[in-house]
Design a protein around this motif. Structure first.
Motif, mmCIF file in Angstrom:
data_model
loop_
_atom_site.group_PDB
_atom_site.id
_atom_site.type_symbol
_atom_site.label_atom_id
_atom_site.label_comp_id
_atom_site.label_asym_id
_atom_site.label_seq_id
_atom_site.Cartn_x
_atom_site.Cartn_y
_atom_site.Cartn_z
ATOM 1 N N SER A 1 -6.821 5.185 -3.060
ATOM 2 C CA SER A 1 -5.507 5.337 -3.656
ATOM 3 C C SER A 1 -5.611 6.248 -4.882
ATOM 4 O O SER A 1 -6.711 6.604 -5.320
ATOM 5 N N VAL A 2 -4.452 6.616 -5.429
ATOM 6 C CA VAL A 2 -4.449 7.445 -6.634
ATOM 7 C C VAL A 2 -5.144 6.713 -7.779
ATOM 8 O O VAL A 2 -5.907 7.295 -8.553
ATOM 9 N N SER B 1 3.009 8.175 -5.545
ATOM 10 C CA SER B 1 2.693 7.197 -4.507
ATOM 11 C C SER B 1 1.222 6.824 -4.586
ATOM 12 O O SER B 1 0.491 7.304 -5.463
ATOM 13 N N GLU B 2 0.793 5.985 -3.670
ATOM 14 C CA GLU B 2 -0.603 5.573 -3.651
ATOM 15 C C GLU B 2 -1.533 6.704 -3.243
ATOM 16 O O GLU B 2 -2.722 6.659 -3.519
ATOM 17 N N SER B 3 -0.984 7.730 -2.577
ATOM 18 C CA SER B 3 -1.836 8.798 -2.069
ATOM 19 C C SER B 3 -1.701 10.119 -2.812
ATOM 20 O O SER B 3 -2.549 10.989 -2.672
ATOM 21 N N SER C 1 -8.813 6.689 -7.126
ATOM 22 C CA SER C 1 -9.281 8.071 -7.285
ATOM 23 C C SER C 1 -9.397 8.424 -8.761
ATOM 24 O O SER C 1 -10.347 9.089 -9.188
ATOM 25 N N ALA D 1 -4.912 11.984 -3.769
ATOM 26 C CA ALA D 1 -5.976 10.996 -3.917
ATOM 27 C C ALA D 1 -7.194 11.404 -3.091
ATOM 28 O O ALA D 1 -7.095 12.205 -2.158
ATOM 29 N N PRO E 1 0.808 -1.222 0.000
ATOM 30 C CA PRO E 1 0.000 0.000 0.000
ATOM 31 C C PRO E 1 0.841 1.272 0.000
ATOM 32 O O PRO E 1 0.331 2.347 -0.266
ATOM 33 N N LYS E 2 2.131 1.172 0.322
ATOM 34 C CA LYS E 2 2.980 2.351 0.360
ATOM 35 C C LYS E 2 3.923 2.410 -0.834
ATOM 36 O O LYS E 2 4.985 3.027 -0.771
ATOM 37 N N SER E 3 3.566 1.753 -1.934
ATOM 38 C CA SER E 3 4.411 1.777 -3.114
ATOM 39 C C SER E 3 4.532 3.197 -3.639
ATOM 40 O O SER E 3 3.568 3.962 -3.642
ATOM 41 N N SER E 4 5.750 3.557 -4.065
ATOM 42 C CA SER E 4 5.981 4.933 -4.500
ATOM 43 C C SER E 4 7.224 5.002 -5.372
ATOM 44 O O SER E 4 8.066 4.104 -5.370
#
Length: 375
Positions: free
Chosen positions: A320-321, A298-300, A324, A315, A282-285
Motif C-alpha cells: 500500500s502507499v 488511495s491505497e495504491s 511503501s 505504491a 483495502p480500497k479506501s480512497s
C-alpha cells in the motif's frame, strides 16, 4: 643588498606573526650574520646565500604555522599551513583543481546524506505516529459529523473520529444534520430533502415544505423510526445505514456507515466540486474533483492533476502507499546513514593525506634552510 636592508625587508615580510616571534627570528639571523662575518665571509656573499628575504619569510611562516598545528591539531591551523605552503609556490595549480573538485563533491555528499537521513527520519516518524495514534482516521462513532450548507468546509477530523460538515460551529446547529446522544437530528431547509436508508434497506424521506417538516416512508414501521420534536426530526442513528442530502441548489451530499456505525463512504457534489471518500478496507480512497483539477489518494497511489500538469506517486508492487512510504523512509534513512559514515571515512582519510603532504613539504623547506645555512 646590505645586511641592514635584508633584515628590514625580512621584518616587513614577517608581518602577521607574533611580535615576539618576529624579534626572535631577526635576532637569530642577526647572529647568523655576525658568525659568518667572523668566519671571514663577505656580507654580500651571506645575503646572496640567504636569497630573497620575502621568500625566506614565506618559508619561516610556513614552519611557524606548522609548529602551531603540531601543538593544536585543528582544521583551522592546518588550513593556515596549506595557505603558507601554497604561498611558497610548491602547490601545482593543475593538481590543486582536482583536489578542490574532490572537496566540493565531498561537501555535496555530506549535504545529500544528511538530507536523506532527515527525510527518512521524518517519513518513519510520520508513519509511526499514524500507526500508534491512528491519525488520520476515517471512522466515526456517530458523534460528530454534520451535513449542511451554511458553513465553510466539507470535512475535518475530530477527536472522536471523522467529522463531515458544511457547518463551522457544532454548538449553534447551523448544519442541517447533527448527532445528539446517539440520535440523528435533521432540520432541512425549504426545498431540501433527506433520503435515508435503514440497515434493512427500507427508505425514509425527510423534507420541509412551506416551513413544515414532513416524513414519508416506504413502510409504516419505518415511519415510526422518525419523531418530530421542536421543529426537528429525531431518528435512531444506529438504524440508518445511508443518508443523502439533496439541496434545492442541486448540491448532493451522501454519507454511508457500516454495521459498526463507522463512516465508510462520503460523496459530495457542490458548485462543480466533487468529493468522494471511501474510508475503510483495502480500497479506501479520497477523490476530489474541482473543474480541471483532481486529487486522488488511495491505497495504491497518490495522484494530482491540474490542467496539463500531472503528478502521480504509485505504491511499490504488492504494498500500500502507507507501507511503501515506510519502505522508502527506511531506505532513505539507511542510505543517509551509510552515506554519512562513508563521508566521515573519506574525511578522515583526506585528513591523513593532507597531514602527510604538509609534513613532507615542511621537511623540504626545513632541509633547504639548513642547506642555505651551511652554505
Amino acid at each position: 643588498m646590505t645586511r641592514k636592508d635584508f633584515l628590514q625587508q625580512l621584518e616587513r615580510a614577517l608581518s602577521g606573526l607574533k611580535p615576539e616571534m618576529v624579534r626572535e627570528i631577526l635576532s637569530d639571523y642577526d647572529e647568523y650574520f655576525n658568525d659568518a662575518l667572523a668566519d671571514g665571509r663577505d656580507e654580500a656573499e651571506v645575503v646572496a646565500a640567504l636569497g630573497s628575504p620575502q621568500k625566506l619569510a614565506r618559508e619561516l611562516k610556513a614552519q611557524s604555522h606548522y609548529r602551531q598545528w603540531e601543538q593544536h591539531r585543528s582544521f583551522a591551523n592546518l588550513s593556515r599551513v596549506m595557505v603558507s605552503i601554497a604561498g611558497l609556490g610548491v602547490l601545482n595549480f593543475f593538481l590543486a583543481l582536482p583536489f578542490l573538485a574532490y572537496l566540493l563533491f565531498l561537501t555535496v555528499g555530506y549535504i545529500v546524506s544528511l538530507s536523506f537521513l532527515v527525510a527518512g527520519l521524518a517519513v518513519v516518524v510520520g508513519w509511526g505516529s499514524h500507526s500508534l495514534f491512528g491519525w488520520p482516521q476515517f471512522t466515526s462513532d456517530g458523534s460528530g459529523w454534520y451535513i449542511g450548507r451554511h458553513g465553510d468546509y466539507i470535512g475535518r477530523y475530530g477527536d472522536n473520529g471523522a467529522e463531515m460538515a458544511l457547518s463551522s460551529d457544532k454548538n449553534d446547529h447551523a448544519g442541517q444534520v447533527w448527532i445528539d446522544n446517539g440520535r440523528l437530528m435533521l432540520n432541512p431547509d425549504d426545498g431540501d430533502r433527506f433520503e435515508l436508508k435503514t440497515r434493512r434497506g427500507d427508505s425514509l424521506l425527510v423534507f420541509k415544505q412551506q416551513g413544515k417538516l414532513k416524513v414519508d416512508a416506504s413502510q409504516p414501521t419505518v415511519r415510526q423510526l422518525a419523531q418530530i420534536e421542536d421543529g426537528e426530526v429525531s431518528i435512531n442513528g444506529r438504524a440508518i445505514r445511508e443518508l443523502t442530502l439533496r439541496e434545492d441548489s442541486g448540491d448532493v451530499f451522501t454519507a454511508r456507515v457500516d454495521d459498526n456505525s463507522r463512516l465508510v463512504q462520503f460523496d459530495a457534489s457542490a458548485g462543480g466540486t466533487a468529493l468522494k471518500l471511501a474510508a475503510n478496507g483495502p480500497k479506501s480512497s479520497i477523490l476530489l474533483n474541482d473543474g480541471g483539477s483532481a486529487l486522488e489518494i488511495s491505497e495504491s497511489k497518490i495522484a494530482l492533476k491540474d490542467g496539463t500538469d500531472h503528478i502521480q506517486i504509485d505504491a511499490l508492487p504488492g504494498l500500500s502507499v502507507g507501507m511503501s512510504a515506510l519502505v522508502v523512509g527506511l531506505g532513505l534513512l539507511l542510505s543517509g546513514a551509510l552515506g554519512l559514515v562513508f563521508c566521515v571515512w573519506l574525511t578522515r582519510l583526506t585528513w591523513r593525506v593532507l597531514v602527510s603532504y604538509v609534513k613532507y613539504q615542511i621537511e623540504l623547506v626545513s632541509g633547504k634552510d639548513r642547506e642555505n645555512a651551511a652554505a
